[in-house]
Design a protein around this motif. Structure first.
Motif, PDB file in Angstrom:
ATOM      1  N   MET A 153       0.825  -1.192   0.000  1.00  0.00           N
ATOM      2  CA  MET A 153       0.000   0.000   0.000  1.00  0.00           C
ATOM      3  C   MET A 153       0.865   1.250   0.000  1.00  0.00           C
ATOM      4  O   MET A 153       1.830   1.334   0.735  1.00  0.00           O
ATOM      5  CB  MET A 153      -0.881  -0.005   1.255  1.00  0.00           C
ATOM      6  CG  MET A 153      -2.151   0.759   1.076  1.00  0.00           C
ATOM      7  SD  MET A 153      -2.757   1.379   2.638  1.00  0.00           S
ATOM      8  CE  MET A 153      -1.472   2.471   3.148  1.00  0.00           C
ATOM      9  N   LYS A 154       0.464   2.223  -0.839  1.00  0.00           N
ATOM     10  CA  LYS A 154       1.357   3.360  -1.062  1.00  0.00           C
ATOM     11  C   LYS A 154       1.479   4.316   0.123  1.00  0.00           C
ATOM     12  O   LYS A 154       2.558   4.796   0.409  1.00  0.00           O
ATOM     13  CB  LYS A 154       0.858   4.138  -2.272  1.00  0.00           C
ATOM     14  CG  LYS A 154       1.414   3.653  -3.592  1.00  0.00           C
ATOM     15  CD  LYS A 154       1.021   4.593  -4.716  1.00  0.00           C
ATOM     16  CE  LYS A 154       1.406   3.991  -6.040  1.00  0.00           C
ATOM     17  NZ  LYS A 154       0.434   4.218  -7.087  1.00  0.00           N
ATOM     18  N   TYR A 155       0.376   4.646   0.774  1.00  0.00           N
ATOM     19  CA  TYR A 155       0.406   5.763   1.730  1.00  0.00           C
ATOM     20  C   TYR A 155       0.184   5.295   3.165  1.00  0.00           C
ATOM     21  O   TYR A 155      -0.639   4.435   3.420  1.00  0.00           O
ATOM     22  CB  TYR A 155      -0.644   6.804   1.330  1.00  0.00           C
ATOM     23  CG  TYR A 155      -0.392   7.292  -0.078  1.00  0.00           C
ATOM     24  CD1 TYR A 155       0.718   8.081  -0.364  1.00  0.00           C
ATOM     25  CD2 TYR A 155      -1.228   6.911  -1.128  1.00  0.00           C
ATOM     26  CE1 TYR A 155       0.986   8.497  -1.662  1.00  0.00           C
ATOM     27  CE2 TYR A 155      -0.967   7.327  -2.425  1.00  0.00           C
ATOM     28  CZ  TYR A 155       0.140   8.116  -2.684  1.00  0.00           C
ATOM     29  OH  TYR A 155       0.405   8.509  -3.960  1.00  0.00           O
ATOM     30  N   GLN A 156       0.917   5.919   4.078  1.00  0.00           N
ATOM     31  CA  GLN A 156       0.839   5.512   5.487  1.00  0.00           C
ATOM     32  C   GLN A 156       0.168   6.558   6.365  1.00  0.00           C
ATOM     33  O   GLN A 156      -0.350   6.244   7.420  1.00  0.00           O
ATOM     34  CB  GLN A 156       2.253   5.223   6.031  1.00  0.00           C
ATOM     35  CG  GLN A 156       2.846   3.911   5.545  1.00  0.00           C
ATOM     36  CD  GLN A 156       1.967   2.703   5.863  1.00  0.00           C
ATOM     37  OE1 GLN A 156       1.447   2.574   6.962  1.00  0.00           O
ATOM     38  NE2 GLN A 156       1.783   1.820   4.884  1.00  0.00           N
ATOM     39  N   ASN A 157       0.215   7.817   5.956  1.00  0.00           N
ATOM     40  CA  ASN A 157      -0.366   8.893   6.783  1.00  0.00           C
ATOM     41  C   ASN A 157      -1.292   9.740   5.921  1.00  0.00           C
ATOM     42  O   ASN A 157      -0.869  10.702   5.292  1.00  0.00           O
ATOM     43  CB  ASN A 157       0.747   9.756   7.375  1.00  0.00           C
ATOM     44  CG  ASN A 157       1.511   8.986   8.423  1.00  0.00           C
ATOM     45  OD1 ASN A 157       0.955   8.589   9.449  1.00  0.00           O
ATOM     46  ND2 ASN A 157       2.783   8.743   8.148  1.00  0.00           N
ATOM     47  N   ILE A 158      -2.560   9.314   5.901  1.00  0.00           N
ATOM     48  CA  ILE A 158      -3.520   9.950   5.004  1.00  0.00           C
ATOM     49  C   ILE A 158      -4.290  11.024   5.754  1.00  0.00           C
ATOM     50  O   ILE A 158      -4.959  10.746   6.756  1.00  0.00           O
ATOM     51  CB  ILE A 158      -4.476   8.895   4.413  1.00  0.00           C
ATOM     52  CG1 ILE A 158      -3.657   7.848   3.636  1.00  0.00           C
ATOM     53  CG2 ILE A 158      -5.521   9.552   3.525  1.00  0.00           C
ATOM     54  CD1 ILE A 158      -4.481   6.811   2.907  1.00  0.00           C
ATOM     55  N   LEU A 159      -4.157  12.245   5.293  1.00  0.00           N
ATOM     56  CA  LEU A 159      -4.897  13.355   5.887  1.00  0.00           C
ATOM     57  C   LEU A 159      -6.227  13.491   5.148  1.00  0.00           C
ATOM     58  O   LEU A 159      -6.251  13.683   3.932  1.00  0.00           O
ATOM     59  CB  LEU A 159      -4.110  14.664   5.743  1.00  0.00           C
ATOM     60  CG  LEU A 159      -4.815  15.887   6.319  1.00  0.00           C
ATOM     61  CD1 LEU A 159      -4.568  15.986   7.817  1.00  0.00           C
ATOM     62  CD2 LEU A 159      -4.359  17.167   5.646  1.00  0.00           C
ATOM     63  N   PHE A 209     -10.846   1.915   6.887  1.00  0.00           N
ATOM     64  CA  PHE A 209     -10.518   1.027   8.007  1.00  0.00           C
ATOM     65  C   PHE A 209     -11.101  -0.378   7.823  1.00  0.00           C
ATOM     66  O   PHE A 209     -10.680  -1.309   8.499  1.00  0.00           O
ATOM     67  CB  PHE A 209     -10.955   1.646   9.344  1.00  0.00           C
ATOM     68  CG  PHE A 209      -9.958   2.658   9.859  1.00  0.00           C
ATOM     69  CD1 PHE A 209      -8.688   2.254  10.275  1.00  0.00           C
ATOM     70  CD2 PHE A 209     -10.259   4.005   9.916  1.00  0.00           C
ATOM     71  CE1 PHE A 209      -7.751   3.175  10.741  1.00  0.00           C
ATOM     72  CE2 PHE A 209      -9.331   4.936  10.392  1.00  0.00           C
ATOM     73  CZ  PHE A 209      -8.073   4.518  10.798  1.00  0.00           C
ATOM     74  N   ASN A 210     -12.054  -0.498   6.921  1.00  0.00           N
ATOM     75  CA  ASN A 210     -12.578  -1.848   6.628  1.00  0.00           C
ATOM     76  C   ASN A 210     -11.779  -2.579   5.561  1.00  0.00           C
ATOM     77  O   ASN A 210     -12.028  -3.753   5.290  1.00  0.00           O
ATOM     78  CB  ASN A 210     -14.038  -1.765   6.168  1.00  0.00           C
ATOM     79  CG  ASN A 210     -14.954  -1.615   7.355  1.00  0.00           C
ATOM     80  OD1 ASN A 210     -14.674  -2.139   8.427  1.00  0.00           O
ATOM     81  ND2 ASN A 210     -16.025  -0.862   7.197  1.00  0.00           N
ATOM     82  N   LEU A 211     -10.833  -1.869   4.929  1.00  0.00           N
ATOM     83  CA  LEU A 211     -10.033  -2.496   3.877  1.00  0.00           C
ATOM     84  C   LEU A 211      -8.886  -3.279   4.505  1.00  0.00           C
ATOM     85  O   LEU A 211      -8.096  -2.695   5.259  1.00  0.00           O
ATOM     86  CB  LEU A 211      -9.392  -1.412   3.001  1.00  0.00           C
ATOM     87  CG  LEU A 211     -10.130  -0.823   1.824  1.00  0.00           C
ATOM     88  CD1 LEU A 211      -9.217   0.169   1.118  1.00  0.00           C
ATOM     89  CD2 LEU A 211     -10.597  -1.893   0.864  1.00  0.00           C
ATOM     90  N   LYS A 212      -8.772  -4.543   4.148  1.00  0.00           N
ATOM     91  CA  LYS A 212      -7.683  -5.368   4.707  1.00  0.00           C
ATOM     92  C   LYS A 212      -6.328  -4.780   4.359  1.00  0.00           C
ATOM     93  O   LYS A 212      -5.406  -4.766   5.164  1.00  0.00           O
ATOM     94  CB  LYS A 212      -7.769  -6.781   4.139  1.00  0.00           C
ATOM     95  CG  LYS A 212      -8.709  -7.659   4.913  1.00  0.00           C
ATOM     96  CD  LYS A 212      -8.253  -9.134   4.850  1.00  0.00           C
ATOM     97  CE  LYS A 212      -9.217 -10.020   5.577  1.00  0.00           C
ATOM     98  NZ  LYS A 212     -10.446 -10.261   4.799  1.00  0.00           N
TER      99      LYS A 212
END
Ligand SMILES: NC(=O)c1ccc[n+]([C@@H]2O[C@H](COP(=O)([O-])OP(=O)(O)OC[C@H]3O[C@@H](n4cnc5c(N)ncnc54)[C@H](O)[C@@H]3O)[C@@H](O)[C@H]2O)c1
Length: 355
Positions: free
Chosen positions: A1-7, A24-27
């Protein structure tokens, strides 16, 4: 997954709430969400109570922040290594923009500008960064009985709301060409589903049916809108964030056009079924009211680009989506009542409000 801190901006509103839940429901999603929201009349932090309980201050962070205040956005960027912004925050209601455009100019234009400037300061030329801007099909203006909006359709906004969104779209694209900040934009038709503030057509009408109040329809009810289930919008946004080409815009629609009056009739039937009433029970409440100033006749969008490039498609039919939506509102009367006991109460009593 590309992004770790999504604003996420505007995460306590209708689509923002649905999107945070979707993430948050995405595995595959293992990152953090930082939600900044001013909590206007349309923002409800209770929408995310479950997320907060489960992930609060671990993977979910909420800041009551006004995007028209650039220093408070900067503070959030100082705390979190933001690598992706998904920008939902906006004043979103056409009728309100007609009664008072000022807030729309401030939040939708100046607020977007502030976010872009903050990104320009913190971004450090990384290609692994994205600013995704959520916009509307209303920037394209109004259609006659045929034809569609394409990504290439020239902008022709008609209301202060759509003009402010058009302006923000242009700013976002300008920052791509001028500063090479990686951006994407999506323009979407009317969304419907859970957590929509009850000034918009579907929840407003459900509320009025339950209270046995008039169901106000503008003009003759012949204006045409295309409706997309909010979860399908969320899945599309995520596809763009992951794989959309930077510097591109993508259209989303339901390919599901209804005149307002036809939609209202089937909504009346759906509520009647779920309330065990006669099929036509609520239709007697339908009332025609003076048309909205500058009311766009028809919106319809071509979304072949996102289908072909990103393999996106709608996952529910309108019947399924409407059944789920009505079920949600009927099971969440407290959510509706909490809103009505606040500022919204005055608004609904004095105005007819729909999108
Ligand atoms: N709802 C639709 O059918 C639809 C269709 C196409 C595009 N859009 C776009 O999607 C986005 C989200 O729409 P929505 O329907 O969820 O809107 P909404 O009105 O339900 O939510 C907007 C959120 O933004 C927050 N907000 C407003 N001003 C702010 C400010 N100055 N600073 C920080 N937060 C602020 C509000 O508190 C609220 O939580 C908007 O940009 C809208 O233009 C909506």
């Amino acid at each position: 997954m590309k992004y770790q801190n999504i604003l996420i901006t505007g995460g306590c509103g209708f689509i923002g709430t649905n999107f945070i839940n979707y993430l948050f429901n995405l595995k595959e999603f293992t990152g953090n969400v930082i939600n900044i929201d001013k909590l206007t009349y349309a923002g409800n932090p209770n929408n995310l109570i479950d997320i907060n309980e489960k992930y609060g201050n671990d993977r979910y962070f909420f800041y009551k922040t006004d995007i028209t205040d650039i220093s408070s956005i900067d503070t959030v960027f100082e705390k979190h290594a933001v690598d992706c912004i998904i920008h939902f925050a906006a004043e979103s209601h056409v009728d309100r923009s007609i009664h008072g455009p000022g807030e729309f100019i401030q939040t939708n234009i100046i607020g977007t500008f502030n976010l872009l400037e903050t990104v320009r300061k913190h971004w450090k030329n990384s290609k692994d960064f994205l600013f995704h801007h959520i916009s509307t099909d209303e920037v394209f203006g109004s259609l006659g009985n045929t034809g569609y909006f394409y990504e290439t359709t020239p902008y022709d906004p008609r209301s202060p709301y759509s003009a402010s969104k058009a302006s923000s779209d242009h700013l976002v694209m300008a920052y791509f060409y001028t500063y090479a900040i990686p951006i994407t934009i999506s323009n979407c038709t009317n969304n419907y589903g859970q957590y929509q503030f009850p000034e918009k057509l579907i929840p407003l009408m459900i509320n009025n049916m339950l209270e046995e109040k008039d169901l106000p329809v503008y003009g003759k009810g012949k204006n045409i809108r295309d409706w997309l289930y909010v979860q399908d919008h969320c899945s599309g946004i995520w596809k763009i964030v992951q794989n959309g080409r930077r510097g591109e815009t993508y259209n989303f629609g339901g390919e599901n056009e209804w005149t307002n009056i036809d939609l209202l009739n089937i909504l009346c039937e759906e509520v009647a079924i779920q309330k065990n009433k006669d099929k036509d029970y609520y239709k007697k409440l339908i009332t025609y009211v003076k048309d909205r100033a500058g009311h766009d006749h028809r919106y319809a969008i071509n979304c072949d680009k996102v289908k072909e490039e990103l393999n996106w498609k709608q996952s529910v039919t309108f019947n399924e989506g409407l059944t789920k939506t009505v079920k949600w509102y009927l099971s969440n009367i407290k959510w509706m009542n909490d809103i009505k006991s606040g500022q919204y109460k005055n608004w609904i009593e004095k105005n007819y409000c729909q999108r």
